[in-house]
Design an enzyme around this catalytic site. Structure first.
Site, short mmCIF file in Angstrom:
data_model
loop_
_atom_site.label_atom_id
_atom_site.label_comp_id
_atom_site.label_asym_id
_atom_site.label_seq_id
_atom_site.Cartn_x
_atom_site.Cartn_y
_atom_site.Cartn_z
N MET A 208 -11.95 11.22 -48.28
CA MET A 208 -11.83 12.51 -48.05
C MET A 208 -11.63 12.79 -46.35
SD MET A 208 -13.22 15.65 -47.00
CE MET A 208 -14.92 15.26 -45.71
N PRO A 209 -10.84 13.63 -46.04
CA PRO A 209 -9.89 14.48 -46.74
C PRO A 209 -8.46 13.67 -46.76
CG PRO A 209 -10.12 15.12 -44.34
CD PRO A 209 -11.00 14.07 -44.50
N HIS A 210 -7.80 14.32 -47.77
CA HIS A 210 -6.28 13.79 -48.01
C HIS A 210 -5.43 15.26 -47.73
CE1 HIS A 210 -3.06 12.11 -49.99
NE2 HIS A 210 -2.72 13.17 -50.88
N VAL B 258 -7.30 16.25 -38.02
CA VAL B 258 -8.08 16.11 -39.04
C VAL B 258 -9.70 15.48 -38.68
CG1 VAL B 258 -8.72 15.31 -41.38
CG2 VAL B 258 -6.39 16.24 -41.04
N SER C 230 -6.41 10.19 -45.78
CA SER C 230 -5.32 9.90 -46.01
C SER C 230 -4.18 10.76 -46.11
CB SER C 230 -5.45 9.48 -47.49
OG SER C 230 -5.94 10.36 -48.31
#
Length: 74
Positions: A1-3, A29, A41
């Protein structure tokens, strides 16, 4: 998390361009979600222009304004 999944018209990226894009996006991010680099990712998903409406606009944009933090102007 997060993607992050970036859908885009087909474009050839060099490995260096992908790396620079990945680093820039990950930095943003990491800063805003307060997560470590290993938690992020990122995927690039080419979508042909002829399929854009069916593959992106209808399922991911139309009727989902509550999720969008930036709406397209088209």
């Amino acid at each position: 998390m997060p993607h992050i999944n970036i859908k885009h018209f087909p474009k050839d990226f060099t490995e260096e361009q992908k790396q620079r894009l990945s680093e820039a996006l990950a930095d943003v991010v990491i800063r805003h979600f307060d997560v470590p680099d290993g938690a992020v990712s990122i995927a690039l998903e080419p979508v042909p222009q002829s399929a854009w409406s069916d593959a992106v606009v209808v399922p991911e944009i139309t009727g989902r304004q509550d999720l969008l933090i930036k709406e397209p102007n088209y």
